[in-house]
Design a protein around this motif. Structure first.
Motif, PDB file in Angstrom:
ATOM      1  N   ILE A   1       1.482  14.990 -21.762  1.00  0.00           N
ATOM      2  CA  ILE A   1       0.350  15.900 -21.577  1.00  0.00           C
ATOM      3  C   ILE A   1       0.641  16.899 -20.462  1.00  0.00           C
ATOM      4  O   ILE A   1       0.355  18.102 -20.587  1.00  0.00           O
ATOM      5  N   ALA A   2       1.217  16.405 -19.357  1.00  0.00           N
ATOM      6  CA  ALA A   2       1.567  17.315 -18.260  1.00  0.00           C
ATOM      7  C   ALA A   2       2.575  18.358 -18.721  1.00  0.00           C
ATOM      8  O   ALA A   2       2.464  19.548 -18.390  1.00  0.00           O
ATOM      9  N   THR A   3       3.554  17.929 -19.503  1.00  0.00           N
ATOM     10  CA  THR A   3       4.558  18.860 -20.018  1.00  0.00           C
ATOM     11  C   THR A   3       3.930  19.877 -20.958  1.00  0.00           C
ATOM     12  O   THR A   3       4.268  21.070 -20.920  1.00  0.00           O
ATOM     13  N   LEU A   4       3.000  19.416 -21.804  1.00  0.00           N
ATOM     14  CA  LEU A   4       2.331  20.316 -22.741  1.00  0.00           C
ATOM     15  C   LEU A   4       1.528  21.374 -22.000  1.00  0.00           C
ATOM     16  O   LEU A   4       1.601  22.574 -22.321  1.00  0.00           O
ATOM     17  N   LEU A   5       0.766  20.962 -20.999  1.00  0.00           N
ATOM     18  CA  LEU A   5      -0.063  21.909 -20.251  1.00  0.00           C
ATOM     19  C   LEU A   5       0.796  22.903 -19.471  1.00  0.00           C
ATOM     20  O   LEU A   5       0.499  24.111 -19.438  1.00  0.00           O
ATOM     21  N   VAL A   6       1.866  22.411 -18.853  1.00  0.00           N
ATOM     22  CA  VAL A   6       2.757  23.303 -18.106  1.00  0.00           C
ATOM     23  C   VAL A   6       3.453  24.274 -19.057  1.00  0.00           C
ATOM     24  O   VAL A   6       3.612  25.468 -18.755  1.00  0.00           O
ATOM     25  N   SER A   7       3.869  23.776 -20.220  1.00  0.00           N
ATOM     26  CA  SER A   7       4.528  24.642 -21.207  1.00  0.00           C
ATOM     27  C   SER A   7       3.605  25.764 -21.654  1.00  0.00           C
ATOM     28  O   SER A   7       4.014  26.925 -21.743  1.00  0.00           O
ATOM     29  N   TRP A   8       2.347  25.427 -21.923  1.00  0.00           N
ATOM     30  CA  TRP A   8       1.381  26.453 -22.311  1.00  0.00           C
ATOM     31  C   TRP A   8       1.130  27.438 -21.172  1.00  0.00           C
ATOM     32  O   TRP A   8       1.055  28.649 -21.412  1.00  0.00           O
ATOM     33  N   ALA A   9       0.975  26.917 -19.951  1.00  0.00           N
ATOM     34  CA  ALA A   9       0.687  27.790 -18.815  1.00  0.00           C
ATOM     35  C   ALA A   9       1.818  28.778 -18.552  1.00  0.00           C
ATOM     36  O   ALA A   9       1.580  29.916 -18.119  1.00  0.00           O
ATOM     37  N   ILE A  10       3.057  28.376 -18.825  1.00  0.00           N
ATOM     38  CA  ILE A  10       4.200  29.268 -18.621  1.00  0.00           C
ATOM     39  C   ILE A  10       4.404  30.183 -19.816  1.00  0.00           C
ATOM     40  O   ILE A  10       4.659  31.385 -19.675  1.00  0.00           O
ATOM     41  N   ALA A  11       4.285  29.618 -21.013  1.00  0.00           N
ATOM     42  CA  ALA A  11       4.621  30.370 -22.226  1.00  0.00           C
ATOM     43  C   ALA A  11       3.602  31.463 -22.544  1.00  0.00           C
ATOM     44  O   ALA A  11       3.981  32.532 -23.040  1.00  0.00           O
ATOM     45  N   PHE A  12       2.322  31.220 -22.259  1.00  0.00           N
ATOM     46  CA  PHE A  12       1.298  32.200 -22.650  1.00  0.00           C
ATOM     47  C   PHE A  12       1.478  33.543 -21.941  1.00  0.00           C
ATOM     48  O   PHE A  12       1.586  34.584 -22.618  1.00  0.00           O
ATOM     49  N   PRO A  13       1.503  33.599 -20.622  1.00  0.00           N
ATOM     50  CA  PRO A  13       1.654  34.923 -19.980  1.00  0.00           C
ATOM     51  C   PRO A  13       2.998  35.578 -20.281  1.00  0.00           C
ATOM     52  O   PRO A  13       3.062  36.805 -20.448  1.00  0.00           O
ATOM     53  N   ILE A  14       4.064  34.778 -20.361  1.00  0.00           N
ATOM     54  CA  ILE A  14       5.380  35.362 -20.646  1.00  0.00           C
ATOM     55  C   ILE A  14       5.420  35.911 -22.064  1.00  0.00           C
ATOM     56  O   ILE A  14       5.966  36.996 -22.322  1.00  0.00           O
ATOM     57  N   GLY A  15       4.843  35.164 -23.025  1.00  0.00           N
ATOM     58  CA  GLY A  15       4.823  35.631 -24.410  1.00  0.00           C
ATOM     59  C   GLY A  15       4.041  36.920 -24.569  1.00  0.00           C
ATOM     60  O   GLY A  15       4.465  37.844 -25.279  1.00  0.00           O
ATOM     61  N   VAL A  16       2.882  37.004 -23.890  1.00  0.00           N
ATOM     62  CA  VAL A  16       2.079  38.234 -23.950  1.00  0.00           C
ATOM     63  C   VAL A  16       2.836  39.393 -23.303  1.00  0.00           C
ATOM     64  O   VAL A  16       2.888  40.511 -23.844  1.00  0.00           O
ATOM     65  N   TYR A  17       3.420  39.150 -22.142  1.00  0.00           N
ATOM     66  CA  TYR A  17       4.156  40.205 -21.448  1.00  0.00           C
ATOM     67  C   TYR A  17       5.345  40.690 -22.290  1.00  0.00           C
ATOM     68  O   TYR A  17       5.574  41.914 -22.393  1.00  0.00           O
ATOM     69  N   SER A  18       6.096  39.783 -22.890  1.00  0.00           N
ATOM     70  CA  SER A  18       7.268  40.176 -23.677  1.00  0.00           C
ATOM     71  C   SER A  18       6.880  41.010 -24.889  1.00  0.00           C
ATOM     72  O   SER A  18       7.623  41.911 -25.290  1.00  0.00           O
ATOM     73  N   ALA A  19       5.707  40.716 -25.463  1.00  0.00           N
ATOM     74  CA  ALA A  19       5.267  41.492 -26.624  1.00  0.00           C
ATOM     75  C   ALA A  19       4.751  42.867 -26.208  1.00  0.00           C
ATOM     76  O   ALA A  19       5.076  43.879 -26.832  1.00  0.00           O
TER      77      ALA A  19
END
Length: 330
Positions: free
Chosen positions: A110-128
């Motif tokens: 669960i900790a890994t899932l939450l951290v993955s989402w917290a990192i991936a969301f802003p980076i994914g939006v920025y890259s697009a």
């Protein structure tokens, strides 16, 4: 929404039955059984084999029964009594071995899932939004590295760096004084302090994959006519991006819960062995090597159940997030 939940729960019944059958067949595929492996191990060491003891153990665990009788005995005890059977190797109930480590494994997942989402969301939006910028290329390069680097190799790199440059050993989820201590606030804080390294190691590939998924989906949405129309009306750019394209692009992002949760639990096996985590990974590996039938089968069944639960959660989240899906499924 209620009909959707009930329908999904009803679908889970035959699915879990099929999974339990396949699981039991998988653990029966290797030739022989735990006792055969045990006898071979004794013979390789030159120790005497007590055939009467072996026959008594075979009868006790029902290994002399047909496979369908063994399956029915196993699954009925799980469903009716919550009894996963006894571990041949440890001579203890499987539930005693699993539950202590499973809690740590789920907390790590669960900790890994939450951290993955917290990192991936802003980076994914920025890259697009900043496609073909230096930041986009940099995150893409790092993402491909994350996808291509095996977790166990990353764990070895962390171990070497920590020992070489900081003189510390990266291993375990607790400090020595908290390993056998009862749960208290100090132990929880110590767990959190040790959790970030395995979270980074295990979540690397999943985070990279989530970034790629969100970036691709958002790029597709940003090129659609309604975005151009919104810009022509003079709406602020941040509002255009966050209110419509991101909301639509996050749908597939949410659906990854179905495969990400079990992959996090299954993917920590080698990482746990490398850095000595007291999770289910090393225990599962030992059970598979020694053909500990009930212990290995219970782990495989739990991983399959997590897949089904993850799929259910992702379906419900998608239905809650996107009214179109809720209307179509309702």
């Amino acid at each position: 929404m209620t009909k959707l939940v009930v329908r999904r729960l009803l679908y889970m019944i035959p699915t879990m039955f099929a999974i339990s059958v396949v699981t039991f067949l998988i653990i029966q595929l290797p030739p022989g059984d735990f006792l055969s492996t045990y006898i071979a191990e004794l013979a390789s060491r030159g120790d005497a084999v007590d055939t009467r003891l072996v026959d008594a153990l075979r009868e006790r665990y029902g290994l002399d029964q047909p496979i369908y009788v063994q399956y029915w005995q196993w699954i009925s005890n799980i469903v009716l009594h919550g009894d996963f059977g006894d571990s041949f190797q440890y001579r203890r109930p499987v539930s005693d071995l699993i539950w202590g480590r499973l809690g740590l494994t789920i907390a790590l997942a669960i900790a890994t899932l939450l951290v993955s989402w917290a990192i991936a969301f802003p980076i994914g939006v920025y890259s697009a939004v900043r496609q073909h910028s230096f930041g986009d290329y940099a995150f893409t390069f790092i993402g491909f590295l994350g996808l291509a680097t095996p977790n166990f190799l990353l764990a070895l790199i962390f171990v070497w760096i920590s020992f070489r440059y900081f003189g510390q050993s990266v291993g375990g989820l607790f400090s020595p004084e908290y390993v056998d201590a009862a749960w208290n606030l100090g132990k929880v804080i110590d767990l959190v302090a040790h959790l970030w390294i395995p979270v980074l190691i295990i979540g690397t590939a999943g985070t990279a994959a989530l970034i790629r998924v969100l970036r691709a989906n958002l790029l597709d949405e940003l090129r659609k006519p309604y975005v151009t129309t919104a810009r022509a009306k003079g709406l602020p750019e941040w509002r255009i991006i966050l209110k419509y394209p991101v909301r639509t692009a996050v749908g597939p992002f949410i659906s990854t819960v179905g495969w990400l949760l079990p992959s996090l639990v299954g993917g920590e096996v080698l990482v746990s062995v490398v850095i000595g985590l007291d999770t289910t990974g090393p225990l599962l590996l030992d059970a598979l090597i020694s053909q500990d039938m009930y212990l290995a089968g219970s782990f495989i069944l739990i991983l399959a159940t997590l897949t089904v639960i993850g799929t259910l959660v992702s379906d419900l989240l998608l239905a809650w997030w996107d009214p179109r899906i809720r209307h179509a499924q309702g």
